[in-house]
Scaffold this active site. Structure first.
Site, PDB file in Angstrom:
ATOM      1  N   GLY A 184       6.038  38.805 -13.708  1.00 47.39           N
ATOM      2  CA  GLY A 184       7.312  39.284 -13.169  1.00 47.39           C
ATOM      3  C   GLY A 184       7.147  40.531 -12.315  1.00 47.39           C
ATOM      4  O   GLY A 184       7.768  40.668 -11.260  1.00 47.39           O
ATOM      5  N   CYS A 185       6.276  41.434 -12.749  1.00 47.50           N
ATOM      6  CA  CYS A 185       6.064  42.685 -12.009  1.00 47.50           C
ATOM      7  C   CYS A 185       5.344  42.421 -10.695  1.00 47.50           C
ATOM      8  O   CYS A 185       5.635  43.060  -9.682  1.00 47.50           O
ATOM      9  CB  CYS A 185       5.288  43.674 -12.872  1.00 47.50           C
ATOM     10  SG  CYS A 185       6.184  44.124 -14.382  1.00 47.50           S
ATOM     11  N   THR A 186       4.426  41.466 -10.694  1.00 46.92           N
ATOM     12  CA  THR A 186       3.731  41.104  -9.465  1.00 46.92           C
ATOM     13  C   THR A 186       4.700  40.471  -8.480  1.00 46.92           C
ATOM     14  O   THR A 186       4.728  40.836  -7.301  1.00 46.92           O
ATOM     15  CB  THR A 186       2.555  40.156  -9.769  1.00 46.92           C
ATOM     16  OG1 THR A 186       1.629  40.839 -10.625  1.00 46.92           O
ATOM     17  CG2 THR A 186       1.857  39.715  -8.498  1.00 46.92           C
TER      18      THR A 186
END
Length: 161
Positions: free
Chosen positions: A48-50
């Site tokens: 999700g952060c990527t």
């Protein structure tokens, strides 16, 4: 509904100086006079952060055209940020906040649950800070899909009002 200690209309905590990738050290006050898109994310190189970081990367020309700087914040080390930046070709500053100083100032350290365990973690959040240093908009418990586009649209609305 969670009550937060910092909300739109409040002055942003801009005097906290932390290590960054690639600049070295930065405080938000160094960016005074421009719009700042400040987003907090849980961990470098996670799915999700990527996705979120790459969407900000891809939209950077649009944010730059609107006079806004993008700054990401997580508790990861500067070294981790360097690896993440290089692997994903990120084109903006990442702040390392291992002591949670900025995270706590923006009230993004929240109780989370995973597999029945409770722990304090970074609640994915984004803030638009106006050139005067006030929080103009805030998103909490961000869902990544469509978020960057929503932030850009809100920025343009704020600038035209």
């Amino acid at each position: 509904m969670t009550e937060y200690s910092i909300n739109p209309g409040d002055p942003a905590p801009t005097r906290i100086e932390l290590d960054t990738w690639p600049e070295g050290r930065l405080k938000l006050a160094d960016l005074a006079g421009q719009w700042i898109i400040l987003y907090f994310y849980p961990k470098d190189s996670t799915p999700g952060c990527t996705t979120e970081s790459c969407e900000f990367r891809d939209a950077r020309p649009d944010f730059s055209a609107a006079g806004a700087s993008i700054v990401g914040v997580s508790r990861d080390s500067v070294r981790s940020h360097g690896n993440f930046t290089e692997k994903q070709a990120l084109n903006f500053t990442l702040i390392s906040d291992p002591d949670e100083t900025l995270c706590k100032a923006f009230d993004v350290m929240q109780l989370k649950k995973n597999y029945g365990k409770e722990y304090m973690g970074v609640e994915r959040s984004t803030f638009i800070i106006n050139p005067e240093g006030d929080i103009a908009a805030a998103w909490r418990k961000v869902s990544v899909k469509g978020h960057v586009e929503e932030v850009l649209n809100t920025l343009k609305e704020l600038q035209s009002s």
